[in-house]
Design a protein around this motif. Structure first.
Motif, short mmCIF file in Angstrom:
data_model
loop_
_atom_site.label_atom_id
_atom_site.label_comp_id
_atom_site.label_asym_id
_atom_site.label_seq_id
_atom_site.Cartn_x
_atom_site.Cartn_y
_atom_site.Cartn_z
N GLU A 132 0.82 -1.20 0.00
CA GLU A 132 0.00 0.00 0.00
C GLU A 132 0.86 1.26 0.00
N GLU A 133 2.01 1.21 0.67
CA GLU A 133 2.91 2.37 0.69
C GLU A 133 3.37 2.71 -0.73
N GLY A 134 3.67 1.67 -1.50
CA GLY A 134 4.08 1.88 -2.88
C GLY A 134 2.95 2.42 -3.73
N LYS A 135 1.75 1.89 -3.50
CA LYS A 135 0.60 2.37 -4.26
C LYS A 135 0.34 3.85 -3.98
N ALA A 136 0.56 4.27 -2.75
CA ALA A 136 0.35 5.68 -2.41
C ALA A 136 1.29 6.58 -3.20
N VAL A 137 2.52 6.12 -3.42
CA VAL A 137 3.49 6.88 -4.21
C VAL A 137 2.99 7.03 -5.64
N TYR A 138 2.49 5.94 -6.21
CA TYR A 138 2.01 5.99 -7.60
C TYR A 138 0.74 6.82 -7.72
N ARG A 139 -0.15 6.76 -6.73
CA ARG A 139 -1.35 7.61 -6.77
C ARG A 139 -0.97 9.08 -6.78
N ALA A 140 0.02 9.44 -5.95
CA ALA A 140 0.47 10.83 -5.90
C ALA A 140 1.09 11.25 -7.23
#
Length: 203
Positions: A119-127
């Protein structure tokens, strides 16, 4: 011609463009998960990369990679104005957009569909996607479509990838120009027909 597609995937872009161009074509369903066709045969035999879209031409040759496919389709029907004339500066503007959508948007959405991505990685991509979409929103200020007043193959591609936003949690609520653009594209008969043929509900 035959388009190998998966519902709602990036193959929706050439599907829309085929309908915009008024060309005759068949659809062939390919599972991006099982890599099987509807008849159970191996999709890797069609495309060793295992990805949609694939456009099979009447002579049996196959084209892969969406940005190449949509330009090929547009060039079959120049009067459709789905792509500016080859060699013109506007054609390079089109390719500029296709490359941006491919590299900066399309591939940034991909990790969000990967269940193995933390999820931490997904947050980076969403940003990252959010920043890119804000820029796209600014470029649509005062314009109907990416190149101006004429719908192009780049618009079909942008519409397709931004369709994934709601599914993966990318917030586009504040992007007024982009949302208005999406409404215009969604209202086009070719887009409605493609969405219906793929069993997709209007977002």
């Amino acid at each position: 011609m035959k388009l190998y597609y998966s519902p709602g995937a990036c193959s929706l872009s050439p599907h829309i463009v085929l309908r915009e161009a008024g060309l005759n074509f068949d659809l062939a369903l390919a599972s991006t998960k099982t890599k099987k066709l509807a008849d159970g045969s191996d999709f890797y035999q069609v495309n060793p990369k295992g990805q949609v879209p694939v456009l099979e031409l009447d002579n049996g040759e196959r084209l892969t990679e969406g940005p190449a496919i949509v330009q090929y389709i547009a060039d079959q029907v120049p009067m459709s104005k789905l792509a500016p004339p080859a060699g013109s500066l506007q054609r390079y503007r089109l390719m500029e957009w296709l490359n941006f959508i491919t590299s900066e948007l399309h591939k940034s959405y991909s990790p969000l569909f990967n269940p193995a991505m933390p999820e931490e990685g997904k947050a980076v991509y969403r940003a990252r996607i959010g920043e890119r979409l804000q820029w796209v929103d600014s470029q649509l200020e005062g314009k109907q479509y990416l190149l101006g007043d004429e719908f192009s193959v780049a618009d079909a591609y942008l519409f397709t990838v931004t369709n994934w936003s709601k599914v993966v949690g990318v917030d586009m609520g504040a992007l007024k120009n982009l949302n208005a653009f999406r409404d215009r594209v969604a209202a086009r008969p070719s887009v409605r027909a493609a969405m219906e043929a793929e069993g997709l509900n209007k977002a």
